[in-house]
Design a protein around this motif. Structure first.
Motif, PDB file in Angstrom:
ATOM      1  N   GLY A   1      -2.204 -37.447 -10.953  1.00 40.65           N
ATOM      2  CA  GLY A   1      -2.836 -37.499  -9.626  1.00 40.65           C
ATOM      3  C   GLY A   1      -2.121 -38.413  -8.654  1.00 40.65           C
ATOM      4  O   GLY A   1      -2.609 -38.674  -7.563  1.00 40.65           O
ATOM      5  N   ALA A   2      -0.928 -38.922  -9.048  1.00 42.99           N
ATOM      6  CA  ALA A   2      -0.200 -39.839  -8.172  1.00 42.99           C
ATOM      7  C   ALA A   2       0.365 -39.126  -6.948  1.00 42.99           C
ATOM      8  O   ALA A   2       0.686 -39.751  -5.941  1.00 42.99           O
ATOM      9  CB  ALA A   2       0.931 -40.507  -8.942  1.00 42.99           C
ATOM     10  N   GLY A   3       0.522 -37.810  -7.027  1.00 43.06           N
ATOM     11  CA  GLY A   3       1.034 -37.065  -5.880  1.00 43.06           C
ATOM     12  C   GLY A   3       2.431 -36.514  -6.103  1.00 43.06           C
ATOM     13  O   GLY A   3       3.103 -36.113  -5.157  1.00 43.06           O
TER      14      GLY A   3
ATOM     15  N   PHE B   1      -5.396 -20.522   0.188  1.00 43.16           N
ATOM     16  CA  PHE B   1      -5.798 -20.076  -1.147  1.00 43.16           C
ATOM     17  C   PHE B   1      -6.639 -21.126  -1.873  1.00 43.16           C
ATOM     18  O   PHE B   1      -7.381 -20.803  -2.785  1.00 43.16           O
ATOM     19  CB  PHE B   1      -4.568 -19.699  -1.975  1.00 43.16           C
ATOM     20  CG  PHE B   1      -3.805 -18.572  -1.353  1.00 43.16           C
ATOM     21  CD1 PHE B   1      -4.264 -17.271  -1.471  1.00 43.16           C
ATOM     22  CD2 PHE B   1      -2.667 -18.811  -0.604  1.00 43.16           C
ATOM     23  CE1 PHE B   1      -3.594 -16.227  -0.876  1.00 43.16           C
ATOM     24  CE2 PHE B   1      -1.985 -17.774  -0.011  1.00 43.16           C
ATOM     25  CZ  PHE B   1      -2.447 -16.477  -0.142  1.00 43.16           C
ATOM     26  N   ASP B   2      -6.478 -22.399  -1.459  1.00 42.01           N
ATOM     27  CA  ASP B   2      -7.321 -23.440  -2.044  1.00 42.01           C
ATOM     28  C   ASP B   2      -8.779 -23.162  -1.725  1.00 42.01           C
ATOM     29  O   ASP B   2      -9.674 -23.515  -2.470  1.00 42.01           O
ATOM     30  CB  ASP B   2      -6.955 -24.818  -1.457  1.00 42.01           C
ATOM     31  CG  ASP B   2      -5.597 -25.282  -1.961  1.00 42.01           C
ATOM     32  OD1 ASP B   2      -5.115 -24.696  -2.940  1.00 42.01           O
ATOM     33  OD2 ASP B   2      -5.035 -26.219  -1.373  1.00 42.01           O
ATOM     34  N   ARG B   3      -9.014 -22.544  -0.538  1.00 44.39           N
ATOM     35  CA  ARG B   3     -10.384 -22.380  -0.065  1.00 44.39           C
ATOM     36  C   ARG B   3     -11.013 -21.059  -0.492  1.00 44.39           C
ATOM     37  O   ARG B   3     -12.168 -20.812  -0.230  1.00 44.39           O
ATOM     38  CB  ARG B   3     -10.413 -22.488   1.473  1.00 44.39           C
ATOM     39  CG  ARG B   3     -10.350 -23.917   1.964  1.00 44.39           C
ATOM     40  CD  ARG B   3     -10.384 -23.977   3.461  1.00 44.39           C
ATOM     41  NE  ARG B   3      -9.067 -23.829   4.053  1.00 44.39           N
ATOM     42  CZ  ARG B   3      -8.707 -22.822   4.824  1.00 44.39           C
ATOM     43  NH1 ARG B   3      -9.563 -21.853   5.087  1.00 44.39           N
ATOM     44  NH2 ARG B   3      -7.493 -22.759   5.330  1.00 44.39           N
TER      45      ARG B   3
ATOM     46  N   SER C   1       3.439 -33.694  -7.784  1.00 50.40           N
ATOM     47  CA  SER C   1       3.529 -32.263  -7.470  1.00 50.40           C
ATOM     48  C   SER C   1       3.328 -32.021  -5.980  1.00 50.40           C
ATOM     49  O   SER C   1       3.898 -31.085  -5.412  1.00 50.40           O
ATOM     50  CB  SER C   1       2.480 -31.476  -8.251  1.00 50.40           C
ATOM     51  OG  SER C   1       2.670 -31.680  -9.627  1.00 50.40           O
ATOM     52  N   THR C   2       2.528 -32.880  -5.364  1.00 52.42           N
ATOM     53  CA  THR C   2       2.290 -32.728  -3.932  1.00 52.42           C
ATOM     54  C   THR C   2       3.598 -32.872  -3.149  1.00 52.42           C
ATOM     55  O   THR C   2       3.867 -32.106  -2.220  1.00 52.42           O
ATOM     56  CB  THR C   2       1.259 -33.771  -3.463  1.00 52.42           C
ATOM     57  OG1 THR C   2       0.106 -33.649  -4.282  1.00 52.42           O
ATOM     58  CG2 THR C   2       0.884 -33.565  -2.019  1.00 52.42           C
ATOM     59  N   VAL C   3       4.413 -33.871  -3.547  1.00 52.44           N
ATOM     60  CA  VAL C   3       5.694 -34.082  -2.871  1.00 52.44           C
ATOM     61  C   VAL C   3       6.540 -32.801  -2.945  1.00 52.44           C
ATOM     62  O   VAL C   3       7.168 -32.380  -1.963  1.00 52.44           O
ATOM     63  CB  VAL C   3       6.459 -35.264  -3.519  1.00 52.44           C
ATOM     64  CG1 VAL C   3       7.883 -35.347  -2.999  1.00 52.44           C
ATOM     65  CG2 VAL C   3       5.716 -36.558  -3.263  1.00 52.44           C
TER      66      VAL C   3
HETATM   67  N1  LIG Z   1      -4.953 -27.981  -3.660  1.00 55.51           N
HETATM   68  C1  LIG Z   1      -5.504 -29.183  -3.615  1.00 55.51           C
HETATM   69  N2  LIG Z   1      -6.579 -29.421  -2.826  1.00 55.51           N
HETATM   70  C2  LIG Z   1      -7.130 -30.653  -2.768  1.00 55.51           C
HETATM   71  N3  LIG Z   1      -6.663 -31.702  -3.466  1.00 55.51           N
HETATM   72  C3  LIG Z   1      -5.614 -31.526  -4.269  1.00 55.51           C
HETATM   73  C4  LIG Z   1      -4.968 -30.264  -4.384  1.00 55.51           C
HETATM   74  N4  LIG Z   1      -3.945 -30.369  -5.244  1.00 55.51           N
HETATM   75  C5  LIG Z   1      -3.943 -31.663  -5.647  1.00 55.51           C
HETATM   76  N5  LIG Z   1      -4.927 -32.357  -5.069  1.00 55.51           N
HETATM   77  C6  LIG Z   1      -5.203 -33.799  -5.251  1.00 55.51           C
HETATM   78  O1  LIG Z   1      -4.069 -34.503  -4.830  1.00 55.51           O
HETATM   79  C7  LIG Z   1      -3.804 -35.584  -5.698  1.00 55.51           C
HETATM   80  C8  LIG Z   1      -2.361 -35.518  -6.158  1.00 55.51           C
HETATM   81  O2  LIG Z   1      -2.178 -34.365  -6.940  1.00 55.51           O
HETATM   82  P1  LIG Z   1      -0.784 -33.967  -7.571  1.00 55.51           P
HETATM   83  O3  LIG Z   1      -0.938 -32.613  -8.153  1.00 55.51           O
HETATM   84  O4  LIG Z   1       0.285 -34.168  -6.574  1.00 55.51           O
HETATM   85  O5  LIG Z   1      -0.651 -35.043  -8.725  1.00 55.51           O
HETATM   86  P2  LIG Z   1       0.512 -35.210  -9.796  1.00 55.51           P
HETATM   87  O6  LIG Z   1       1.129 -36.526  -9.547  1.00 55.51           O
HETATM   88  O7  LIG Z   1       1.391 -34.033  -9.791  1.00 55.51           O
HETATM   89  O8  LIG Z   1      -0.346 -35.266 -11.125  1.00 55.51           O
HETATM   90  P3  LIG Z   1       0.018 -34.677 -12.578  1.00 55.51           P
HETATM   91  O9  LIG Z   1       0.924 -35.662 -13.206  1.00 55.51           O
HETATM   92  O10 LIG Z   1      -1.294 -34.638 -13.271  1.00 55.51           O
HETATM   93  O11 LIG Z   1       0.613 -33.348 -12.388  1.00 55.51           O
HETATM   94  C9  LIG Z   1      -4.816 -35.487  -6.822  1.00 55.51           C
HETATM   95  O12 LIG Z   1      -5.798 -36.457  -6.578  1.00 55.51           O
HETATM   96  C10 LIG Z   1      -5.408 -34.117  -6.698  1.00 55.51           C
HETATM   97  O13 LIG Z   1      -6.761 -34.138  -7.020  1.00 55.51           O
END
Ligand SMILES: Nc1ncnc2c1ncn2[C@@H]1O[C@H](COP(=O)(O)OP(=O)(O)OP(=O)(O)O)[C@@H](O)[C@H]1O
Ligand SMILES: [Mg+2]
Length: 616
Positions: A399-401, A131-133, A403-405
């Motif tokens: 952007g620390a990551g 869905f990102d793409r 939400s990614t975790v």
């Molecule tokens: N779907 C995606 N595709 C490509 N890059 C992404 C995607 N989602 C996040 N990123 C990148 O991954 C990095 C980490 O994003 P993330 O959302 O985990 O940050 P975060 O720590 O949750 O930040 P925030 O506090 O702003 O929510 C960011 O540099 C962001 O640009």
């Protein structure tokens, strides 16, 4: 897939790959027609009978003219007989054409409904990177109009091939049966017609494609606008968006006009050709009749057939365009259907079956690395263990990551390296349904489905009773808020939960947690942007719900996580500090800095509120 790769290597060209893809797309879609084989056979025979009855009519008149009227053998009974047979033929033609059409529509719609179902099922299995793409607008087009185009393949293209093809062949047979010379003259026009059709075809196709592209752009634009309406209005973008819309709309309009115009020209050219052929027939045939080498009835029949002759040819060439656009749609749909979902369900052999109740809630991130794109590194060798029932707070820069975790833990994406384990079991070995029952997620902007509040809390699962839902809402302190709504628990929410504030939507997602009792609870910035009253409600709900559960809270507001068992500070995909609030304050690092900032901001906020109150 491997087949394609091999061919590509062997030939080194993309053309072969394209054709391969086309054929496999075509084959895959045709497979949907397989269950309806019998129907198609029936359709064939109905068409045959319908057309035979229709084409027999001029022949009947020919017999009446030449064998009776011309010989002076007439009488009322005879005329009535002929009329009756004509009527019967008309009825037969009507009935079989009707049956054939119904069968075809039924089969066609069935096939497309199946296709739509499979497509939607497949799309919902896709990992988030899919869905990102992609624009959701173009996916909407895929599911709605591309499948519709494919339906026209089965209902129009196939129909035309069967019906018009058969009609053409039968007309030619009838013609040769009547008079060989005239038949040869008629058939001689065929190459000429074909030439005109080929010349026009390419142009018609181009105009059609253009109109389609314009339409899908317009749809995508509208879809994007609808989902971003909030922003558009907030930033007063209406005029700019309207300008863009008018532009897109204008493009679509002119592409459509061009397409319709070229279609009209094509059809009229065909009509003219038909009339020329008719005139020739009357001239040649008339001469023959005058020279008594041809019967009047035969000429009559020929004139009728020549009129019918052009119609199927026109239809078939028209369908060629539909066929072209169908192949485009088929390829597009196949491109989705053949895309690997990315996130794989564990095989029956590997799958570990546990129920949510058996889970203690221990979490292990072991050397986890991940990036959204190739060669991108968002998470770097992350190691983290969370004990059952522990409450962890995560803070860190944007952007620390963080939400990614969370996305990794929910398996919206799979890790590139390392593993994530729940109670020592790799989450890749858990069926996704189990995983999502174990892990409950509350996002900052919770998504609500269109449906009642009850349904939104129990996620449409009928086995959860109304009483359970109400109890859960009372438990998290959402009850009074819900009762204030117009229809209470039966208030219908639209997409995005309109009518409810972010905090209220969060309370509803807390109630979900109480209903489904996941062992691990995750909140991503759940308390940002809430007013202090709702924040208090959410805070209370959080402490009620998190009791006895492994909980991870991501927050920008330190007050939310200050009392966590452990606080982690993330930076560039790594954990840079970790400890209790007290320990981190003593460390005098990033956390302490953040705390001082928050404190100042807090003071300012209090000051502002006070001065506002004083002024009021
Ligand atoms: N779907 C995606 N595709 C490509 N890059 C992404 C995607 N989602 C996040 N990123 C990148 O991954 C990095 C980490 O994003 P993330 O959302 O985990 O940050 P975060 O720590 O949750 O930040 P925030 O506090 O702003 O929510 C960011 O540099 C962001 O640009
Ligand atoms: Mg985030």
């Amino acid at each position: 897939m491997s087949e394609t790769v091999v061919t590509e290597k062997q030939t080194g060209t993309n053309q072969v790959k394209d054709t391969n893809q086309k054929t496999s797309a075509f084959r895959a879609i045709l497979r949907y027609g397989k269950p309806h084989r019998l129907t198609f056979v029936l359709i064939f025979f109905c068409s045959l009978l319908g057309i035979a009855a229709e084409l027999s009519q001029p022949y009947l008149i020919k017999i009446a003219i030449d064998d009776h009227l011309a010989l002076g053998r007439t009488g009322l009974t005879f005329l009535i007989q002929i009329a009756l047979v004509y009527l019967v033929l008309s009825v037969i033609s009507f009935v079989f054409t009707y049956i054939q059409n119904n069968l075809l529509q039924y089969a066609g719609q069935n096939i497309v409904a199946d296709l739509r179902k499979d497509l939607f099922t497949h799309i919902s299995k896709m990992s988030m990177s899919f869905f990102d793409r992609r624009h959701s607008g173009s996916l909407v087009t895929n599911v709605s109009s591309d499948t519709e185009t494919i339906s026209s393949f089965f209902t129009q293209v196939l129909l035309s091939l069967i019906r018009d093809g058969m009609m053409l062949v039968m007309i030619i047979i009838f013609m040769f049966q009547l008079d060989v010379t005239l038949a040869l003259y008629s058939v001689a026009v065929l190459p000429f017609i074909a030439l005109v059709a080929v010349l026009f075809r390419k142009y018609l196709r181009e105009t059609y494609q253009q109109a389609r592209t314009r339409l899908s752009r317009l749809v995508a634009f509208i879809a994007e606008n609808l989902s971003g309406m909030f922003l558009i209005q907030a930033f007063h973008q209406e005029k700019e968006q309207m300008k863009q819309f008018n532009e897109q709309n204008g493009h679509y309009f002119s592409a459509n006009v061009r397409q319709i115009r070229s279609n009209v020209i094509f059809n009229r050219t065909f009509d003219i050709l038909g009339n020329i052929a008719l005139v020739l027939m009357v001239w040649l045939g008339g001469k023959a009749v005058l020279g008594s080498t041809l019967e009047v009835g035969v000429l009559y029949a020929f004139i009728s057939y020549i009129r019918q002759f052009f119609q199927p040819i026109n239809q078939i060439t028209m369908q060629w365009n539909t066929f072209q656009s169908t192949t485009v749609s088929m390829e597009r749909i196949w491109a989705i259907l053949s895309t690997d979902p990315g996130i794989k369900e564990p095989s029956a052999k590997d799958a570990v079956s546990i129920t949510s109740d058996d889970v203690n809630g221990r979490l292990d991130f072991k050397n986890v690395s991940f990036g959204y794109l190739e060669n991108q590194s968002i998470i770097n060798k992350l190691n983290l263990t969370v004990q059952p029932g522990e409450m962890i707070g995560i803070v860190g820069t944007t952007g620390a990551g963080k939400s990614t975790v969370i996305s990794l833990l929910n398996r919206f994406y799979d890790v590139n390296e390392g593993s994530i384990e729940i109670d020592g079991t790799d989450i890749r070995k858990l069926p996704q349904e189990t995983l999502h029952r174990i892990v409950g997620l509350i996002q900052q902007d919770p998504f609500l489905f269109s449906g009642s509040i009850i349904d939104n809390v129990r996620l449409f699962r009928e086995e959860v009773t109304r009483e359970q839902v109400i109890e859960a809402c009372k438990f998290v302190g959402a009850d009074s808020m819900i009762r204030r709504l117009s229809d209470g628990y039966d208030t219908h929410l639209s997409e995005r939960g309109s009518g409810l504030s972010a905090g209220e939507r969060q309370l509803i997602s807390f109630a979900r947690i109480v209903v489904f009792q996941p062992r691990i609870l995750i909140l991503d910035e759940a308390t940002a942007n809430l007013d202090s009253h709702t924040e208090q409600l959410v805070q209370d709900a959080l402490s009620t719900v998190s009791a006895g559960r492994t909980t991870i809270v991501i927050a920008h507001r330190l007050s939310t996580i200050m009392h966590s068992d452990r606080i982690l500070v993330m930076k560039d995909g790594r954990i840079v500090e970790s400890g209790t609030h007290q320990e981190l304050m003593e460390l005098r690092g990033y956390y302490e800095d953040l705390y001082q900032h928050a404190l100042e901001a807090g003071r300012e906020a209090v000051y502002e509120e006070r001065s506002r109150n004083d002024a009021g």
